[in-house]
Each structure stands twice: as C-alpha cells, then as structure tokens.
Design a protein around this motif. Structure first.
Motif, PDB file in Angstrom:
ATOM      1  N   GLU A  63     -12.369   3.755 -47.191  1.00 26.38           N
ATOM      2  CA  GLU A  63     -12.143   2.651 -46.255  1.00 26.38           C
ATOM      3  C   GLU A  63     -11.827   1.372 -47.049  1.00 26.38           C
ATOM      4  OE1 GLU A  63     -15.289   2.093 -43.530  1.00 26.38           O
ATOM      5  OE2 GLU A  63     -15.235   4.136 -42.735  1.00 26.38           O
ATOM      6  N   THR A  65     -10.637  -1.892 -46.485  1.00 30.52           N
ATOM      7  CA  THR A  65     -10.416  -2.697 -45.288  1.00 30.52           C
ATOM      8  C   THR A  65      -9.935  -4.110 -45.591  1.00 30.52           C
ATOM      9  OG1 THR A  65     -12.739  -3.364 -45.319  1.00 30.52           O
ATOM     10  CG2 THR A  65     -12.154  -1.419 -44.007  1.00 30.52           C
ATOM     11  N   ASP A  67      -7.778  -7.448 -46.952  1.00 29.92           N
ATOM     12  CA  ASP A  67      -6.407  -7.958 -46.916  1.00 29.92           C
ATOM     13  C   ASP A  67      -6.237  -8.876 -48.117  1.00 29.92           C
ATOM     14  OD1 ASP A  67      -5.489  -6.760 -44.427  1.00 29.92           O
ATOM     15  OD2 ASP A  67      -6.956  -8.076 -43.467  1.00 29.92           O
ATOM     16  N   GLY A  85       4.600   0.023 -38.876  1.00 35.37           N
ATOM     17  CA  GLY A  85       3.304   0.673 -38.796  1.00 35.37           C
ATOM     18  C   GLY A  85       3.261   1.922 -39.659  1.00 35.37           C
ATOM     19  N   ARG A  86       2.065   2.378 -39.952  1.00 37.27           N
ATOM     20  CA  ARG A  86       1.904   3.523 -40.840  1.00 37.27           C
ATOM     21  C   ARG A  86       2.456   4.815 -40.231  1.00 37.27           C
ATOM     22  NH1 ARG A  86      -1.934   5.250 -43.349  1.00 37.27           N
ATOM     23  NH2 ARG A  86      -1.435   7.436 -43.000  1.00 37.27           N
ATOM     24  N   ARG A 110      -2.401   0.176 -43.191  1.00 37.55           N
ATOM     25  CA  ARG A 110      -2.158   0.024 -41.766  1.00 37.55           C
ATOM     26  C   ARG A 110      -0.690  -0.259 -41.456  1.00 37.55           C
ATOM     27  NH1 ARG A 110      -6.890  -2.956 -42.573  1.00 37.55           N
ATOM     28  NH2 ARG A 110      -5.754  -4.933 -42.484  1.00 37.55           N
ATOM     29  N   GLU A 111      -0.009  -0.898 -42.389  1.00 31.67           N
ATOM     30  CA  GLU A 111       1.407  -1.183 -42.209  1.00 31.67           C
ATOM     31  C   GLU A 111       2.099  -1.158 -43.558  1.00 31.67           C
ATOM     32  OE1 GLU A 111       1.301  -4.959 -40.262  1.00 31.67           O
ATOM     33  OE2 GLU A 111       1.223  -6.077 -42.151  1.00 31.67           O
TER      34      GLU A 111
END
Length: 399
Positions: A63, A65, A67, A85-86, A110-111
């Motif tokens: 994980e 998470t 940025d 998007g992924r 995530r992207e």
C-alpha cells in the motif's frame, strides 16, 4: 547450447572473481501482475543479493498511498500527453513486472502519465517529463512513452528533489519508429528510488535508452528490453557517479526473442568515498528461435578512492548457434597513475590532470546522449563530484 557467465565483484583493491552462475535460465524468472506471486525480498535472492534491502523496504509495501512527487510535462508541439486511470488498456502492454518493487509499483498506482508520439510524426524538439519529489511519503508512479508507427522523438525523464519513489516506465516503440528515452536520476542526498523500465520494440524499430544516475541515497534502475518482431535495434547507454554511502544499481535484461535483431549495451561508472557502492548486472538472453542475433554489452568502472566497491556482472545466455555475434566485457580498476604521471610530466597540475582523465573516461558516452541540455548538466555534475574527490586528496574544502 546454453551459456551463462558471471563476472563478479570488483573492489578498490582490484580483486575480481569469475565463475559460472548455478541459477537457471534468465527466461525462468517469475513475472506477474499479482502481488501474491512475488514475495518481499530478504536479500538472499539472485536479483537482490547486491541490494540494500533494508533501505528499500518502504517501497515493498503493498500500500503505497503517498503523493510524494509532482509530474510536469513539456511536450514538443507534435507530441501529446494525458493523465489516465490505471485501468487504461494501453498500460501493461510492455510486459509483466519481474521483481517485488516492480509489482508493487504496478498495483499501487492510481493514475498514469501517457506521452504519445503520433504515427508518421517527427517531433521538432525533445519532450521533458520532470518528476519532482515533494515529500517523503512512499509513492508509486507510472509513465508510458508510446512511439507509434514510423514516428521519431526524444523524451527526457528528469528526477529531482527528495522522494521515496517506486516507479514504472513503459516504453512502447511500434514498427519503424525511432525513439530516444533519457532518464536522469539527479536526486537530493536522501532520496530512495526504484524504477522498473520495460521496453517493447517492434519490427525495424530503434530505441536508444539512456540512464544517467548521480544523486540519491539508493537508486535502483532495472531496464528490460524485449524484441517483438524482426529488424529491431536497441542501444542502452548508462553513466553513473557514486559518492560516499550512495548505492547505485543498474540491472538490465535484453530479451532476443525473435530473429535478426541487434542490441548494444554500454555503461560506465565512477565511484569515490567510503561505502560508495555501484552495481551493474547485464543479462542478455538469445532464445532458440532468435537466429541472426547481434549483441554486445560492456561495463567499465573507475574507482577513484579507497573504500568504494563496484560489482559488475555481465551474463550472456545463448540457446542457438545461428547468431551473427555475441559478446560481453567488464572491467573495474583504480585511477590510472600512469596516465596521471604522463599528464603531470607535461606540465599539467595534478588537479587538472585528474579532471582530464575522468572526463576522458566518460567523454564517448556523453556524446552519445544527443541532448545538449542533458550533456551540459552531466558535465557540470561530473565537475562537482571531482571537486569532492580533490578535497579528499588535497585536504582543501570543496568549492
């Protein structure tokens, strides 16, 4: 015929051992998009045996998470950029992840940023993808560089600041395209960066892949290149300069899976200071069906001070006797006192003579980059590193 060789560790004292790798074929390495298939490494695995696994541990989490990076893209007028998007169907086409860092990055993102060079287009200038570290939150990122049929472009990926970054870079070079990708790792001292580059090269396509590594605490770049059709070419060029306590690792894999393709790998590195550590591993696999392959890989390391260690392991695995050429070379040595004496005997001061020797060591590859702004930065970085080594030798503080 299957041939695998291993040229192992070299240190500042010049020791260099050779042996046969007992492991199976490089083609047997586990690859998967599923985290459960690739466990967290302990450091005893072949692909992690030189790595500071404890320092990389934050990037193995399932994980990520944070940025912790900001991505800024300045494209040539002909080139497009998107954030997707992924689940975008273009992602993942260059192959499956091959180690824990790579599979973690794939699952955590995530992207993604997608840079596309349209078919039959010649870009009028380089495209710049700047990745700036903004925090020390462990972060995953994904970049796809897609050169469509018969296109030509240069893309520079520039890493700066401080970050804990686990990254995927996909490079898709379609039939007849010519693409240069330059990845610069110019991080601040505390950065930890694992980057998996996966390239797919089509029929009569050409990829020049350049890696330049200077900054960071731990930087591990793993470029894989796979030929998908006949007539493809890849040139992989790398330059790195490690300072005290830095770990810089470059692990390459060239998969000759189809006939009549060509690969050239040339990496050079310098290192100085206590516990400076560089690792270069070059795996080339020529599969049974890859007749008329032409491949060669070279790694050279220059050890400037005591206390530094370079590991260099070229591996060449050949499953067919019908090839045009295949070879590799690896050399690690201390600073050449004979060259230094030759220059000083002709009136050149020691400090200037040392600069000339190191610049000469890198000169050929710097000219190969082909992006003037990157070449100028690289020369400035080499000069800054040499100032540090001069201060150790002379006892004077670096300027």
């Amino acid at each position: 015929m299957t041939l695998t060789t291993d040229h192992s560790r070299a240190t500042a004292d010049g020791a260099h051992s050779h042996g046969v790798v007992p492991a199976g074929s490089r083609a047997e390495r586990k690859t998967s998009f599923d985290l459960a298939d690739i466990p967290v490494p302990t450091g005893r695995e072949e692909e992690w045996r030189f790595s500071p696994v404890a320092r990389l541990q934050p990037l193995f989490s399932d994980e990520l998470t944070g940025d912790g990076v900001a991505v800024t893209v300045e494209t040539a007028p002909e080139v497009t950029v998107e954030t997707v998007g992924r689940d975008d169907e273009r992602l993942g086409r260059t192959g499956k992840p091959g180690d824990r860092a790579a599979v973690t990055a794939w699952n955590a993102v995530r992207e993604a940023t997608v840079v596309t060079v349209p078919a039959d287009t010649v870009a009028s200038g380089p495209t710049s993808v700047r990745i700036d570290g903004t925090s020390k939150d462990a972060t995953a990122s994904h970049l796809l560089v897609h050169a469509e049929r018969h296109s030509e472009a240069v893309v520079v990926i520039d890493h700066r600041g401080d970050a804990l970054l686990n990254q995927t870079v996909e490079v898709l070079v379609e039939d007849g395209a010519q693409l240069t990708v330059v990845s610069v790792q110019d991080w601040e001292d505390g950065a930890v960066h694992a980057s998996s580059h996966r390239a797919s090269i089509g029929r009569d396509a050409k990829l020049k892949h350049v890696v330049v590594t200077f900054g960071g605490d731990v930087v591990r770049v793993t470029p894989d290149a796979t030929f998908t059709a006949e007539g493809g070419e890849v040139e992989m060029v790398g330059l790195y300069f490690a300072d005290a306590d830095q770990h810089q690792e470059h692990r390459l894999f060239v998969d000759h899976a189809v006939p009549r393709c060509r690969s050239r790998v040339t990496y050079k590195g310098a290192l100085q200071g206590a516990s400076a550590h560089t690792v270069w591993v070059g795996d080339v696999l020529i599969r049974a069906e890859a007749e008329a392959t032409d491949t060669y890989e070279l790694n050279r390391n220059l050890v400037l001070t005591d206390g530094a260690r370079a590991d260099s392991v070229p591996n060449l695995e050949i499953e067919t006797g019908e090839i045009d050429g295949a070879g590799h070379a690896s050399a690690t040595g201390r600073f050449d006192d004979e060259q230094l004496f030759y220059l000083m005997a002709r009136g050149i001061p020691e400090i200037d003579a040392r600069r000339l020797v190191v610049r000469g060591f890198f000169a050929e590859l710097i000219d190969e980059i082909g992006v003037e702004s990157v070449e100028e930065r690289l020369l400035a970085s080499i000069e800054a590193e040499l100032e540090k080594s001069m201060s150790v030798i002379t006892g004077a503080p670096a300027q």
